[in-house]
Design a protein around this motif. Structure first.
Motif, PDB file in Angstrom:
ATOM      1  N   GLY A 249     -57.362 135.070  -4.375  1.00  0.00           N
ATOM      2  CA  GLY A 249     -57.151 135.099  -5.820  1.00  0.00           C
ATOM      3  C   GLY A 249     -57.680 133.842  -6.480  1.00  0.00           C
TER       4      GLY A 249
ATOM      5  N   LEU B 244     -51.124 132.520  -6.810  1.00  0.00           N
ATOM      6  CA  LEU B 244     -52.418 133.052  -6.393  1.00  0.00           C
ATOM      7  C   LEU B 244     -52.651 132.812  -4.904  1.00  0.00           C
TER       8      LEU B 244
ATOM      9  N   ALA C  57     -50.014 140.025 -12.898  1.00  0.00           N
ATOM     10  CA  ALA C  57     -48.696 139.389 -12.863  1.00  0.00           C
ATOM     11  C   ALA C  57     -48.235 139.000 -14.268  1.00  0.00           C
TER      12      ALA C  57
ATOM     13  N   ASP D 192     -55.083 139.578  -9.734  1.00  0.00           N
ATOM     14  CA  ASP D 192     -53.660 139.387  -9.416  1.00  0.00           C
ATOM     15  C   ASP D 192     -52.964 138.571 -10.498  1.00  0.00           C
ATOM     16  N   TRP D 193     -53.658 137.558 -11.021  1.00  0.00           N
ATOM     17  CA  TRP D 193     -53.091 136.709 -12.063  1.00  0.00           C
ATOM     18  C   TRP D 193     -52.838 137.526 -13.327  1.00  0.00           C
TER      19      TRP D 193
END
Length: 186
Positions: free
Chosen positions: A64, A60, A36, A32-33
């Protein structure tokens, strides 16, 4: 993006989002990090990239954060062949055997207590300072420790993103163009 962007940032800005996310996974293991940060391409400068990394770290989810921590080895035990971990943990490299053994013992106690690796940004910290940090943090509640871990992860991510932006070597995005003195984050 300006033509004066550092070499690593210029290279990152030229990548498609999927390739950029893959490269960014070397900075932070949380998918996810990296997604993004990759979604914000291109970045006009390193400051904008760092701000995006900070925002992604703050956003997060708990899972995450777990994924990000899973990408970090124990302090004193860098991943074989992974230059970033070895460099980031340089403060432990010359530690006396008794201190290294104590650190291993406390790493295991920490993992039993909190369910994840002890995460600390160790830039400029000696082995004794790293040992003191884990001893102190073992007394935290799980909630307090989670907040500290997120802060430490953010500090590590900023250092790694800065290196990536400055890197002149496309084969090793975590290597700075000029070696940094006394670096030991991890």
């Amino acid at each position: 993006m300006t033509s004066s962007a550092p070499p690593g940032l210029a290279r990152l800005n030229r990548l498609d989002p999927a390739a950029a996310a893959g490269l960014l996974r070397g900075v932070c293991a949380a998918a996810d990090w990296s997604a993004a940060v990759a979604a914000g391409l291109p970045y006009r400068d390193t400051g904008a990239l760092l701000a995006a990394g900070d925002a992604a770290t703050a956003a997060l989810s708990e899972s995450g954060l777990d994924a990000a921590m899973a990408g970090h080895p124990q302090i004193g035990r860098p991943a074989p062949g992974e230059s970033a971990s070895a460099r980031e943990q340089a403060g432990m490299a010359g530690a006396p055997e008794a201190l290294r053994a104590r650190m291993l013992e406390l790493n295991l106690r920490y993992q039993e207590r909190f369910g994840h690796v002890f995460l600390v940004c160790a830039t400029g910290l000696s082995a004794a300072q790293l040992l003191a940090a884990i001893e102190e943090r073992l007394g935290n509640t799980p909630e307090v420790e989670r907040a500290i871990v997120r802060t430490e992860l953010g500090r590590i991510n900023r250092i790694r993103l800065g290196r990536l932006a400055e890197s002149a070597d496309p084969a090793d995005p975590a290597e700075p163009a000029e070696p940094a003195e006394g670096d030991a984050s991890g």
